[in-house]
Design a protein around this motif. Structure first.
Motif, PDB file in Angstrom:
ATOM      1  N   LEU A 204      74.799  54.814  80.532  1.00 32.95           N
ATOM      2  CA  LEU A 204      75.122  53.666  79.859  1.00 32.95           C
ATOM      3  C   LEU A 204      73.701  53.418  79.214  1.00 32.95           C
ATOM      4  O   LEU A 204      73.095  53.869  79.364  1.00 32.95           O
ATOM      5  N   ILE A 205      74.609  52.663  77.593  1.00 31.29           N
ATOM      6  CA  ILE A 205      75.434  51.942  77.301  1.00 31.29           C
ATOM      7  C   ILE A 205      76.263  52.931  76.200  1.00 31.29           C
ATOM      8  O   ILE A 205      76.094  53.218  75.231  1.00 31.29           O
ATOM      9  N   ASN A 206      77.976  52.503  76.290  1.00 27.45           N
ATOM     10  CA  ASN A 206      78.402  53.022  74.611  1.00 27.45           C
ATOM     11  C   ASN A 206      77.661  51.871  73.672  1.00 27.45           C
ATOM     12  O   ASN A 206      77.263  51.029  74.987  1.00 27.45           O
ATOM     13  N   THR A 207      78.716  52.056  72.389  1.00 27.76           N
ATOM     14  CA  THR A 207      78.332  51.445  71.318  1.00 27.76           C
ATOM     15  C   THR A 207      78.837  49.640  71.820  1.00 27.76           C
ATOM     16  O   THR A 207      80.360  49.377  72.519  1.00 27.76           O
ATOM     17  N   LEU A 208      78.482  48.713  71.468  1.00 32.83           N
ATOM     18  CA  LEU A 208      79.017  46.819  71.310  1.00 32.83           C
ATOM     19  C   LEU A 208      80.038  46.978  70.182  1.00 32.83           C
ATOM     20  O   LEU A 208      79.902  46.971  68.829  1.00 32.83           O
ATOM     21  N   LEU A 209      80.978  46.632  71.014  1.00 35.26           N
ATOM     22  CA  LEU A 209      82.011  46.510  69.173  1.00 35.26           C
ATOM     23  C   LEU A 209      81.645  44.763  68.051  1.00 35.26           C
ATOM     24  O   LEU A 209      81.042  44.152  69.247  1.00 35.26           O
ATOM     25  N   GLY A 210      81.591  45.371  67.212  1.00 36.14           N
ATOM     26  CA  GLY A 210      81.416  45.271  66.271  1.00 36.14           C
ATOM     27  C   GLY A 210      81.941  44.229  65.287  1.00 36.14           C
ATOM     28  O   GLY A 210      82.662  45.668  64.792  1.00 36.14           O
ATOM     29  N   MET A 211      81.238  43.762  63.468  1.00 34.28           N
ATOM     30  CA  MET A 211      82.081  43.916  62.769  1.00 34.28           C
ATOM     31  C   MET A 211      80.965  43.402  61.873  1.00 34.28           C
ATOM     32  O   MET A 211      80.673  42.462  61.846  1.00 34.28           O
ATOM     33  N   ARG A 212      81.558  43.766  60.460  1.00 37.06           N
ATOM     34  CA  ARG A 212      81.455  43.274  59.277  1.00 37.06           C
ATOM     35  C   ARG A 212      81.651  43.135  58.123  1.00 37.06           C
ATOM     36  O   ARG A 212      82.651  43.645  57.660  1.00 37.06           O
ATOM     37  N   ILE A 213      81.594  42.179  57.169  1.00 33.58           N
ATOM     38  CA  ILE A 213      82.904  41.683  56.185  1.00 33.58           C
ATOM     39  C   ILE A 213      81.800  41.641  54.614  1.00 33.58           C
ATOM     40  O   ILE A 213      80.694  41.267  54.332  1.00 33.58           O
ATOM     41  N   ASP A 214      82.559  42.463  54.112  1.00 37.58           N
ATOM     42  CA  ASP A 214      81.829  42.416  52.602  1.00 37.58           C
ATOM     43  C   ASP A 214      82.829  40.695  51.923  1.00 37.58           C
ATOM     44  O   ASP A 214      83.472  40.806  51.775  1.00 37.58           O
ATOM     45  N   LEU A 215      81.307  40.481  51.845  1.00 40.85           N
ATOM     46  CA  LEU A 215      81.746  39.320  50.900  1.00 40.85           C
ATOM     47  C   LEU A 215      82.702  38.895  50.065  1.00 40.85           C
ATOM     48  O   LEU A 215      83.066  38.068  49.020  1.00 40.85           O
ATOM     49  N   ALA A 216      81.933  39.626  48.150  1.00 39.64           N
ATOM     50  CA  ALA A 216      82.816  39.360  47.406  1.00 39.64           C
ATOM     51  C   ALA A 216      83.905  40.633  47.814  1.00 39.64           C
ATOM     52  O   ALA A 216      85.790  39.653  47.423  1.00 39.64           O
ATOM     53  N   SER A 217      84.330  41.199  48.449  1.00 42.70           N
ATOM     54  CA  SER A 217      85.695  41.486  48.419  1.00 42.70           C
ATOM     55  C   SER A 217      86.371  40.859  50.134  1.00 42.70           C
ATOM     56  O   SER A 217      87.721  40.848  49.679  1.00 42.70           O
ATOM     57  N   ARG A 218      85.675  40.254  50.621  1.00 41.23           N
ATOM     58  CA  ARG A 218      86.225  39.165  51.555  1.00 41.23           C
ATOM     59  C   ARG A 218      87.440  40.214  52.855  1.00 41.23           C
ATOM     60  O   ARG A 218      87.896  40.457  53.909  1.00 41.23           O
ATOM     61  N   ARG A 219      86.504  42.073  52.674  1.00 38.65           N
ATOM     62  CA  ARG A 219      87.121  42.908  53.510  1.00 38.65           C
ATOM     63  C   ARG A 219      86.446  43.148  54.376  1.00 38.65           C
ATOM     64  O   ARG A 219      85.130  43.543  54.430  1.00 38.65           O
ATOM     65  N   PRO A 220      86.940  43.612  55.944  1.00 39.45           N
ATOM     66  CA  PRO A 220      85.945  44.392  57.044  1.00 39.45           C
ATOM     67  C   PRO A 220      85.130  45.614  55.980  1.00 39.45           C
ATOM     68  O   PRO A 220      85.523  46.032  55.134  1.00 39.45           O
ATOM     69  N   ILE A 221      84.006  45.886  55.807  1.00 41.33           N
ATOM     70  CA  ILE A 221      83.532  47.257  55.766  1.00 41.33           C
ATOM     71  C   ILE A 221      84.034  48.240  56.193  1.00 41.33           C
ATOM     72  O   ILE A 221      84.121  49.432  55.888  1.00 41.33           O
ATOM     73  N   LEU A 222      83.845  48.330  57.462  1.00 39.57           N
ATOM     74  CA  LEU A 222      84.746  49.316  58.269  1.00 39.57           C
ATOM     75  C   LEU A 222      85.987  49.637  58.004  1.00 39.57           C
ATOM     76  O   LEU A 222      86.816  48.180  57.871  1.00 39.57           O
ATOM     77  N   LYS A 223      87.267  50.963  57.666  1.00 35.38           N
ATOM     78  CA  LYS A 223      88.305  50.756  57.656  1.00 35.38           C
ATOM     79  C   LYS A 223      89.549  50.182  58.594  1.00 35.38           C
ATOM     80  O   LYS A 223      90.389  49.986  58.451  1.00 35.38           O
ATOM     81  N   GLN A 224      88.505  50.250  59.870  1.00 30.82           N
ATOM     82  CA  GLN A 224      89.363  50.307  61.064  1.00 30.82           C
ATOM     83  C   GLN A 224      89.306  48.717  61.398  1.00 30.82           C
ATOM     84  O   GLN A 224      89.037  48.092  62.720  1.00 30.82           O
ATOM     85  N   ASN A 225      88.035  47.682  60.522  1.00 32.68           N
ATOM     86  CA  ASN A 225      87.726  46.542  60.954  1.00 32.68           C
ATOM     87  C   ASN A 225      87.168  45.865  61.646  1.00 32.68           C
ATOM     88  O   ASN A 225      85.330  45.703  61.251  1.00 32.68           O
ATOM     89  N   VAL A 226      86.941  47.323  63.123  1.00 36.64           N
ATOM     90  CA  VAL A 226      85.758  47.000  64.383  1.00 36.64           C
ATOM     91  C   VAL A 226      85.286  47.999  64.641  1.00 36.64           C
ATOM     92  O   VAL A 226      85.639  48.866  64.264  1.00 36.64           O
ATOM     93  N   GLY A 227      84.241  47.801  64.785  1.00 41.37           N
ATOM     94  CA  GLY A 227      83.462  49.247  65.129  1.00 41.37           C
ATOM     95  C   GLY A 227      82.215  48.989  65.854  1.00 41.37           C
ATOM     96  O   GLY A 227      82.422  48.608  66.189  1.00 41.37           O
ATOM     97  N   GLY A 228      82.191  50.003  66.718  1.00 43.36           N
ATOM     98  CA  GLY A 228      81.211  49.968  67.315  1.00 43.36           C
ATOM     99  C   GLY A 228      79.640  49.925  67.151  1.00 43.36           C
ATOM    100  O   GLY A 228      78.988  50.588  66.232  1.00 43.36           O
ATOM    101  N   LEU A 229      78.417  49.347  67.935  1.00 42.88           N
ATOM    102  CA  LEU A 229      77.288  49.091  67.495  1.00 42.88           C
ATOM    103  C   LEU A 229      76.061  49.186  68.392  1.00 42.88           C
ATOM    104  O   LEU A 229      76.613  49.515  69.339  1.00 42.88           O
ATOM    105  N   SER A 230      75.175  49.843  67.593  1.00 41.24           N
ATOM    106  CA  SER A 230      74.636  51.141  68.298  1.00 41.24           C
ATOM    107  C   SER A 230      72.552  50.434  67.423  1.00 41.24           C
ATOM    108  O   SER A 230      72.895  50.091  66.589  1.00 41.24           O
ATOM    109  N   GLY A 231      71.936  51.139  67.415  1.00 41.55           N
ATOM    110  CA  GLY A 231      70.437  51.101  67.183  1.00 41.55           C
ATOM    111  C   GLY A 231      69.748  49.927  67.647  1.00 41.55           C
ATOM    112  O   GLY A 231      70.279  49.159  68.994  1.00 41.55           O
TER     113      GLY A 231
END
Lengths: 318, 258
Positions: A204-231
């Motif tokens: 442990l641990i696998n990644t923590l679920l997270g999200m980023r949004i592009d301000l200009a397009s109002r779209r999540p950066i990831l195509k799946q909307n959410v993804g795993g946070l690491s680092g």
């Protein structure tokens, strides 16, 4: 566990102080590139011999080949990154036939990371891997990026126990380490459940679920909307969870999550980790595992402790 | 499977120039990378304070002078930080990475670049001397870069701008369409926005000319391990997910789905 493969540590005399033992396997040092960050080891070989590593946790595999999620699959975050690869992999048979023979010549511990959407898939993979030379199975019940299975097993004690028990029965000759998700209310409950079901270790641990949004397009950066946070952003969370789990179970713990430096690795060991995996740090610094090993060696020499394993669980809580 | 061969090191910035608004040109002293680099390959640059490296295509590699030239656009905080480094600063690079353009000795080539897709075209067209033609497209005259470099390489140049403030008004595909009525190159190289690539590939197909495109995708490791930079590709009639960093960035146009 009668006929364990040759322990890679036997050929690594210079790293004697760094050797650790986990589930009956000797690791020449406790540092292991994490699943998903290192492929099947081929890419980084032009920078350093894989034999310098304590082990390799290979790219997470499924019973059948998977194409993974649509792009973009990666986004940068403050002190970290989100990924949404979705377990793209060539399937366990391809691994056994085309990647494992090469890996087994590298004089390092090979950990087969596998995930399945059903108990049957996991069992089938475990049966296949039990007949190979892999040193350990890491059962991934915590991938946040696939809908069916993966995380579904990892957030419920009963399902986690069921799949662990099935895999352990299917691979009686291999230590089975269960990779846990941080996306739960109480990670120690899941850890205890898989321990009771026969797990030889937890990671442990696998990644923590997270999200980023592009301000200009109002779209999540990831195509799946959410993804795993690491680092580095997740490092303190990982240290806390490793510490909690190490105190809750009696099987060994492999720690990971944002480890970038030898000090991070030492801290993770103090929290209770026997071995430490390194993932996202590789993208910034492909030499990270080697620099961490060198740093730990120097630390052991300078601090006068007899072995790096003295650190394991050595934190003195207030 | 081919052995992977690239270098990792820190290399000093010898020269820095601003070529246009938010477009920077860095020349680095990087003997090993300059020696190994093929046209179309890229370097993966670490930027202090950022978790992910920035992949930047190689504009020119000079093994005799041991120099590597990269031209990039400021797109976000990472490339902005990169643009603020002074001459003499050290850059941590991985490279050369990826699969580059196939160069056909003795052949004729046309390179088509759009915007920040133009820089890798310099390395691609240099080997062809007078047998190379470069078609560049930019938004406007203020964004035009590298035209003298293409002339110095011996290439014929055709310049297009969207607003007509430099060269001819219109897209590179119109210029290419016109060119292909009178000339038949052995290969066409293209790098630029997706619609441009599609247009170039369609023209190449119509004239039965081999075409290679250089793609862009958000990257992680840059070496083929993490699998984040996927793209749809075709092999033996079957679709699969290839990776821009290792299988590309350059693909034969019939081996990739744009």
């Amino acid at each position: 566990m009668s006929d364990l493969p040759i322990s890679p540590a036997q050929t690594a005399s210079d790293d004697g102080h760094l050797a650790v033992r986990m589930c009956g396997i000797d690791f020449k040092n406790p540092i292991i590139p994490a699943s998903g960050a290192f492929g099947f080891g081929r890419e980084y070989e032009s920078l350093y011999p894989l034999s310098r590593l304590g082990g390799i946790s290979v790219k997470g595999m499924t019973l059948h080949k998977r194409d993974g999620n649509p792009m973009p699959r990666v986004a940068e975050t403050p002190a970290g990154m989100l990924n949404s690869v979705g377990l793209q992999n060539p399937g366990v048979d391809y691994f056994i036939e085309h990647e494992l023979p090469n890996l087994l010549t590298k004089d390092t511990v090979i950990i087969a990371n596998c995930a399945g959407s059903t108990v049957e898939d996991c069992t089938e993979m475990a049966k296949k891997l039990n007949r190979t030379g892999v040193h350990m199975i890491e059962l991934n019940i915590s991938c946040p990026n696939v809908k069916a299975g993966g995380l579904a097993f990892g957030v419920d004690c009963q399902s986690a126990a069921t799949v662990t028990h099935a895999v352990k029965n299917a691979a009686p000759d291999k230590p089975v380490m269960v990779k846990l998700s941080p996306n739960v209310t109480d990670i120690t409950a899941i850890a205890k459940a898989v321990e009771a079901a026969g797990a030889d270790a937890v990671s442990l641990i696998n990644t923590l679920l997270g999200m980023r949004i592009d301000l200009a397009s109002r779209r999540p950066i990831l195509k799946q909307n959410v993804g795993g946070l690491s680092g580095p952003a997740v490092f303190p969370v990982a240290v806390r969870m490793v510490w909690q789990v190490a105190n809750a179970v009696s099987i060994p713990v492999m720690g990971m999550g944002g480890v970038s430096t030898w000090k991070d690795a030492a801290e993770m060991m103090l929290a209770g980790a026997t071995c430490v995996q390194v993932g996202a740090a590789l993208f910034q610094n492909p030499l990270a595992p080697i620099e961490i090993i060198d740093g730990l060696r120097q630390y052991v020499e300078e601090s006068g402790i007899s072995s790096i394993s003295d650190l394991i669980g050595g934190v003195q809580p207030w | 499977m081919n052995p992977v061969s690239f270098f990792h090191g820190v290399y000093p910035i010898l020269r820095k120039r601003a070529l246009a608004k938010e477009i920077y040109d860095l020349t680095l002293h990087a003997p090993d990378i300059a020696m190994a680099a093929q046209p179309g390959q890229f370097v993966h640059i670490r930027v202090d304070g950022f978790q992910l490296r920035r992949p930047i295509s190689i504009c020119e590699a000079d093994p005799c002078r041991s120099t590597l030239r990269i031209v990039f656009e400021v797109r976000g905080d990472g490339t902005k930080a990169l643009s603020q480094l002074p001459e003499g600063a050290l850059l941590d690079l991985l490279g050369p990475l990826g699969k580059g353009f196939d160069i056909l000795p003795g052949g004729k080539a046309v390179a088509v670049g759009g915007g920040i897709g133009v820089p890798p075209m310099l390395a691609a067209i240099q080997p062809y001397g007078n047998d190379g033609t470069v078609i560049c497209g930019f938004r406007s005259a203020t964004a035009v870069i590298l035209q003298e470099d293409f002339v110095r390489a011996g290439a014929q140049t055709l310049l297009c701008t969207d607003d007509g403030t430099a060269g001819r008004k219109g897209f590179v595909t119109a210029a290419l369409d016109e060119l292909l009525r009178t000339e038949k190159p052995d290969i066409i190289y293209a790098c630029g926005p997706q619609p441009m690539l599609k247009g170039v590939v369609a023209l190449a197909q119509a004239h039965s000319i081999r075409c290679q495109v250089s793609l862009e995708e958000r990257m992680g490791c840059g070496v083929g391990a993490c699998l984040v930079c996927g793209c749809k590709a075709v092999k033996d009639g079957e679709e699969y997910i290839a990776h821009v960093c290792k299988d590309g960035p350059v693909f034969d146009s019939d081996a990739v789905i744009l």
